[in-house]
Design a protein around this motif. Structure first.
Motif, PDB file in Angstrom:
ATOM      1  N   TRP A 217      11.669  13.466  -1.504  1.00 23.74           N
ATOM      2  CA  TRP A 217      12.851  13.484  -0.648  1.00 23.74           C
ATOM      3  C   TRP A 217      14.068  13.493  -1.558  1.00 23.74           C
ATOM      4  N   ARG A 218      14.809  14.575  -1.553  1.00 22.22           N
ATOM      5  CA  ARG A 218      15.984  14.707  -2.405  1.00 22.22           C
ATOM      6  C   ARG A 218      17.117  13.815  -1.916  1.00 22.22           C
ATOM      7  N   VAL A 219      17.846  13.229  -2.864  1.00 22.33           N
ATOM      8  CA  VAL A 219      18.972  12.347  -2.566  1.00 22.33           C
ATOM      9  C   VAL A 219      20.199  12.895  -3.277  1.00 22.33           C
ATOM     10  N   GLU A 220      21.129  13.444  -2.500  1.00 18.72           N
ATOM     11  CA  GLU A 220      22.381  13.911  -3.099  1.00 18.72           C
ATOM     12  C   GLU A 220      23.236  12.701  -3.451  1.00 18.72           C
ATOM     13  N   PRO A 221      24.006  12.761  -4.524  1.00 26.00           N
ATOM     14  CA  PRO A 221      24.850  11.621  -4.907  1.00 26.00           C
ATOM     15  C   PRO A 221      25.819  11.183  -3.807  1.00 26.00           C
ATOM     16  N   GLU A 222      26.231  12.102  -2.935  1.00 26.50           N
ATOM     17  CA  GLU A 222      27.193  11.793  -1.874  1.00 26.50           C
ATOM     18  C   GLU A 222      26.539  11.307  -0.585  1.00 26.50           C
ATOM     19  N   LEU A 223      25.216  11.169  -0.560  1.00 31.73           N
ATOM     20  CA  LEU A 223      24.500  10.759   0.646  1.00 31.73           C
ATOM     21  C   LEU A 223      24.849   9.311   1.000  1.00 31.73           C
ATOM     22  N   PRO A 224      25.221   9.021   2.256  1.00 31.17           N
ATOM     23  CA  PRO A 224      25.513   7.647   2.649  1.00 31.17           C
ATOM     24  C   PRO A 224      24.314   6.724   2.407  1.00 31.17           C
TER      25      PRO A 224
ATOM     26  N   LYS B  60       0.816  -1.214   0.000  1.00 32.71           N
ATOM     27  CA  LYS B  60       0.000   0.000   0.000  1.00 32.71           C
ATOM     28  C   LYS B  60       0.849   1.264   0.000  1.00 32.71           C
ATOM     29  N   PHE B  61       2.165   1.100   0.070  1.00 37.94           N
ATOM     30  CA  PHE B  61       3.070   2.243   0.101  1.00 37.94           C
ATOM     31  C   PHE B  61       4.152   2.098  -0.963  1.00 37.94           C
ATOM     32  N   PRO B  62       3.817   2.288  -2.251  1.00 37.23           N
ATOM     33  CA  PRO B  62       4.831   2.157  -3.298  1.00 37.23           C
ATOM     34  C   PRO B  62       5.885   3.268  -3.183  1.00 37.23           C
ATOM     35  N   ILE B  63       7.127   2.904  -3.463  1.00 31.78           N
ATOM     36  CA  ILE B  63       8.245   3.835  -3.399  1.00 31.78           C
ATOM     37  C   ILE B  63       8.705   4.099  -4.829  1.00 31.78           C
ATOM     38  N   PHE B  64       8.851   5.372  -5.177  1.00 32.34           N
ATOM     39  CA  PHE B  64       9.275   5.768  -6.513  1.00 32.34           C
ATOM     40  C   PHE B  64      10.634   6.458  -6.423  1.00 32.34           C
ATOM     41  N   VAL B  65      11.549   6.086  -7.306  1.00 33.27           N
ATOM     42  CA  VAL B  65      12.842   6.757  -7.417  1.00 33.27           C
ATOM     43  C   VAL B  65      12.844   7.443  -8.768  1.00 33.27           C
ATOM     44  N   CYS B  66      13.038   8.756  -8.752  1.00 34.66           N
ATOM     45  CA  CYS B  66      12.957   9.541  -9.976  1.00 34.66           C
ATOM     46  C   CYS B  66      14.131  10.513 -10.049  1.00 34.66           C
ATOM     47  N   GLU B  67      14.227  11.160 -11.182  1.00 34.05           N
ATOM     48  CA  GLU B  67      15.259  12.176 -11.364  1.00 34.05           C
ATOM     49  C   GLU B  67      14.676  13.284 -12.222  1.00 34.05           C
ATOM     50  N   ASP B  68      14.930  14.517 -11.830  1.00 29.44           N
ATOM     51  CA  ASP B  68      14.514  15.659 -12.631  1.00 29.44           C
ATOM     52  C   ASP B  68      15.709  16.607 -12.768  1.00 29.44           C
ATOM     53  N   SER B  69      15.487  17.810 -13.241  1.00 25.05           N
ATOM     54  CA  SER B  69      16.594  18.742 -13.455  1.00 25.05           C
ATOM     55  C   SER B  69      17.301  19.130 -12.159  1.00 25.05           C
ATOM     56  N   SER B  70      16.659  18.924 -11.002  1.00 21.01           N
ATOM     57  CA  SER B  70      17.277  19.226  -9.711  1.00 21.01           C
ATOM     58  C   SER B  70      18.009  18.028  -9.115  1.00 21.01           C
ATOM     59  N   GLY B  71      17.874  16.857  -9.718  1.00 23.74           N
ATOM     60  CA  GLY B  71      18.582  15.684  -9.232  1.00 23.74           C
ATOM     61  C   GLY B  71      17.668  14.524  -8.903  1.00 23.74           C
ATOM     62  N   ILE B  72      18.203  13.608  -8.101  1.00 21.29           N
ATOM     63  CA  ILE B  72      17.513  12.367  -7.736  1.00 21.29           C
ATOM     64  C   ILE B  72      16.573  12.638  -6.567  1.00 21.29           C
ATOM     65  N   TYR B  73      15.420  11.971  -6.569  1.00 14.36           N
ATOM     66  CA  TYR B  73      14.535  12.051  -5.412  1.00 14.36           C
ATOM     67  C   TYR B  73      13.759  10.755  -5.236  1.00 14.36           C
ATOM     68  N   ILE B  74      13.320  10.541  -3.999  1.00 14.44           N
ATOM     69  CA  ILE B  74      12.464   9.410  -3.651  1.00 14.44           C
ATOM     70  C   ILE B  74      11.104   9.981  -3.283  1.00 14.44           C
ATOM     71  N   GLN B  75      10.053   9.329  -3.745  1.00 24.80           N
ATOM     72  CA  GLN B  75       8.702   9.765  -3.405  1.00 24.80           C
ATOM     73  C   GLN B  75       7.896   8.548  -2.966  1.00 24.80           C
ATOM     74  N   VAL B  76       7.217   8.683  -1.852  1.00 20.00           N
ATOM     75  CA  VAL B  76       6.401   7.597  -1.315  1.00 20.00           C
ATOM     76  C   VAL B  76       4.956   7.837  -1.721  1.00 20.00           C
ATOM     77  N   GLY B  77       4.316   6.788  -2.177  1.00 26.36           N
ATOM     78  CA  GLY B  77       2.896   6.871  -2.499  1.00 26.36           C
ATOM     79  C   GLY B  77       2.094   6.117  -1.438  1.00 26.36           C
ATOM     80  N   VAL B  78       0.823   6.420  -1.372  1.00 24.89           N
ATOM     81  CA  VAL B  78      -0.090   5.711  -0.472  1.00 24.89           C
ATOM     82  C   VAL B  78      -1.292   5.317  -1.321  1.00 24.89           C
ATOM     83  N   ILE B  79      -1.616   4.043  -1.325  1.00 22.12           N
ATOM     84  CA  ILE B  79      -2.811   3.616  -2.045  1.00 22.12           C
ATOM     85  C   ILE B  79      -3.966   3.750  -1.070  1.00 22.12           C
TER      86      ILE B  79
END
Length: 109
Positions: free
Chosen positions: A97-104, A56-75
């Motif tokens: 949720w933005r993810v910098e390339p250097e994030l652990p 019920k909580f799909p996780i999406f990993v996307c990228e736009d002109s600002s960089g990588i991000y994770i977005q949680v959905g709720v069905i």
């Protein structure tokens, strides 16, 4: 320099990083402060696919002109429409949720 530590893709040990052997002597560990990270959308997707979530909580990993991000959905049903007017549940998207390339890696998880 080689390590028996299983480093994920895009994690690189810094020069002279210590390797800690666990009591069972079958596993070793490298503290995250001794790693450099170079995440891409693909490496973040690999992490997300490795974790089991409630369907019920799909996780999406996307990228736009600002960089990588994770977005949680709720069905679920939409909070802004009366329940009687909704024939079925749908994906409601949460914040990005933005993810910098250097994030652990552990912070992404």
């Amino acid at each position: 320099m080689s390590y028996s530590v299983d480093l994920r893709r895009r994690e690189v040990a810094i020069e002279g990083a210590p390797e800690i052997h666990l009591d069972n002597k079958k596993l070793s560990y490298m503290p995250q402060q001794f790693l450099r990270y170079y995440h891409t959308r693909e490496t973040v997707e690999e992490l997300v696919l490795d974790i089991h979530y409630d369907e019920k909580f799909p996780i999406f990993v996307c990228e736009d002109s600002s960089g990588i991000y994770i977005q949680v959905g709720v069905i679920s049903y939409d909070n802004y429409i009366p329940l009687q007017q909704q024939p079925c549940q749908k994906i409601i998207y949460g914040r990005k949720w933005r993810v910098e390339p250097e994030l652990p890696t552990s912070e992404i998880i």
